[in-house]
Design an enzyme around this catalytic site. Structure first.
Site, PDB file in Angstrom:
ATOM      1  CD  GLU A   2       5.920  -0.554  -8.293  1.00  0.00           C
ATOM      2  OE1 GLU A   2       4.923  -0.852  -7.596  1.00  0.00           O
ATOM      3  OE2 GLU A   2       6.894   0.050  -7.838  1.00  0.00           O
ATOM      4  CB  CYS A  31      -2.437  -3.131  -9.027  1.00  0.00           C
ATOM      5  SG  CYS A  31      -1.804  -1.437  -9.104  1.00  0.00           S
TER       6      CYS A  31
END
Length: 469
Positions: free
Chosen positions: A210, A244
């Site tokens: 990720e 993010c």
């Protein structure tokens, strides 16, 4: 034998014993994790405040609430997820049983980041526990107060035979990765993701990565500018931009830029007051090194809103940049701070070409009251996730997979997707021991006359096409 090797061996022995496989065991560990969230809530609030001045409201929303939602969703559905999935059979296996068994991988490693140190460590942990694995957790050493909290208190809630927390810096983490794990789940930067993937390759260990990326946000000329400004400002400046999936830059026309600047200035004042440095609702940069990196990006383009900094408290004001060029430093890396560059484009096609000329991002955002515009961006671009007329909110749905593509990541999780990520779909065919006469046509010595029969009983036939009138 190193301490890490001994730890992994101990957990592997526990997994091989079958201890983690029963549903009752998995439920008990998940419920214990829920007690950790409830009983250590104030400690979590205090630790995140010490690490990055994170407002309690943001911690409740992005750390505790999301974890609890994920946990409840998993507990509500675990029995269904664990059931064998029976599949279609050919004629040769009609009397047999064919299904997919959801097997745990074994001993998995979860490496968490510092920006959402509870959420991004515990949400994958929930999936790993639900799937029946033993887990080694490595929280980020950068968010050191949360790291200490997790290392000291979480093991009191979970079974120490099957779950462990390792505190480690870069060198220790490198040594940890030398051990053979059955699955590795990493959240962090692409550069470190490559290191993790390289280490995993030595043992042929599957990974989920990720990672981050520069998430574009296209604002069309047909939209409610005030609504756009509030939703973009919230997504960009939440957690001081250290998210993010935050919108990393805006693409819009020159005319829209002028309207958006006015609306963004109003939204920032509405959210954080005339001096955001005094607001209890605005976080700080996590460390001095990160502060210096983000501060240097302010030299790109021209500051239209904000731009104030304070190195002592690691404060960087909510900032909007204009006159930004494609080759400016702020456009060469993920910002991970409270800076929003605006770049002007001449058309929707120009914006789509700009997005497609770069690495595929973790998320793409588009604001428009025209469904045709939204659909064009959706159909002509590629990204880990997509959200129209808002930011970040797509990741709150346990029903949607969360993950990147290309440079922004590999694999996905959340809800059922977390369970699947940490489960090996084991193909299973259970045949009867008798009825041997039915198997004779496939045995040597081969006879060509048997081939049509074998093909008829084993091949999948294409269904006839159907035209809807």
């Amino acid at each position: 034998m190193s301490a890490h090797t001994e730890l992994v061996s101990r957990l592997r022995a526990a997994w091989l014993s079958g201890k983690t496989r029963p549903m009752e065991y998995r439920v008990a560990q998940l419920e214990a994790l829920g007690r950790f969230l409830d009983e250590k809530k104030q400690d979590i609030l205090d630790a995140t405040a010490l690490d990055m001045g994170k407002p309690p409201f943001e911690v409740e929303l992005s750390e505790i609430s999301i974890c609890r939602s994920e946990l409840n969703h998993t507990l509500n559905n675990l029995g269904t997820w664990m059931k064998d999935k029976h599949v279609e059979k050919n004629w040769a296996t009609q009397l047999d049983s064919a299904f997919i068994r959801k097997d745990p991988y074994g001993v998995v490693l979860i490496i968490g980041p510092w920006n959402y140190p509870i959420n991004l460590l515990l949400v994958p942990l929930i999936g790993a526990i639900a799937a029946g694995n033993c887990v080694v957790m490595k929280p980020s050493e950068i968010s050191r107060n949360v790291e200490r909290l997790v290392a000291e208190t979480l093991p009191r809630y979970l079974d120490k035979d099957c779950f462990a927390v390792v505190t480690a810096g870069t060198e220790e983490t490198t040594r940890l990765l030398e051990n053979k794990f059955d699955y590795i789940f990493f959240t962090g930067s692409p550069s470190v993701g490559r290191i993790v993937m390289t280490a995993a390759a030595k043992h042929l260990t599957p990974v989920t990565l990720e990672l981050g990326g520069k998430n574009p946000c296209y604002v069309s000329d047909t939209c409610n500018v005030q609504n756009v400004a509030r939703r973009v400002a919230w997504g960009r400046f939440f957690n001081a931009g250290q998210t993010c999936v935050a919108p990393d830059y805006v693409l819009c026309s020159l005319e829209m830029q002028e309207k958006l600047l006015v609306a963004l200035r109003e939204a920032i004042t509405e959210f954080y007051g005339p001096n955001p440095q005094e607001s209890p609702d605005f976080a700080r940069i996590v460390g001095d090194k990160h502060f210096q990196r983000v501060q240097a990006l302010l030299r790109s383009g021209r500051v239209a809103i904000g731009g104030q900094t304070d190195a002592q408290t690691r404060y960087i004001a909510p900032t909007v940049l204009v006159d930004v060029q494609q080759d400016d430093p702020v456009m060469q890396e993920e910002i991970f701070g409270p800076i929003l560059p605006i770049l002007t484009v001449t058309s929707l096609d120009d914006a789509i070409a700009f997005i497609n000329a770069r690495e595929r991002p973790l998320a793409i955002y588009v604001f428009s009251s025209c469904k045709k515009v939204v659909n064009q961006v959706l159909e002509k671009t590629s990204s880990g996730g997509f959200c129209a007329n808002d930011t970040i909110m797509h990741m709150t749905l346990t029903s949607l997979p969360f993950g990147g593509i290309g440079q922004s990541g590999l694999g996905h999780y959340h809800g059922h997707y977390s369970f699947d990520t940490f489960s090996h779909p084991r193909a299973t065919l259970l045949r009867g021991a008798g009825r041997e006469a039915l198997n004779t046509p496939r045995y040597p010595p081969y006879a060509p006359r048997r081939l049509p029969l074998l093909r008829a009983t084993t091949e999948t036939k294409r269904r006839a096409a159907c035209t809807l009138l």
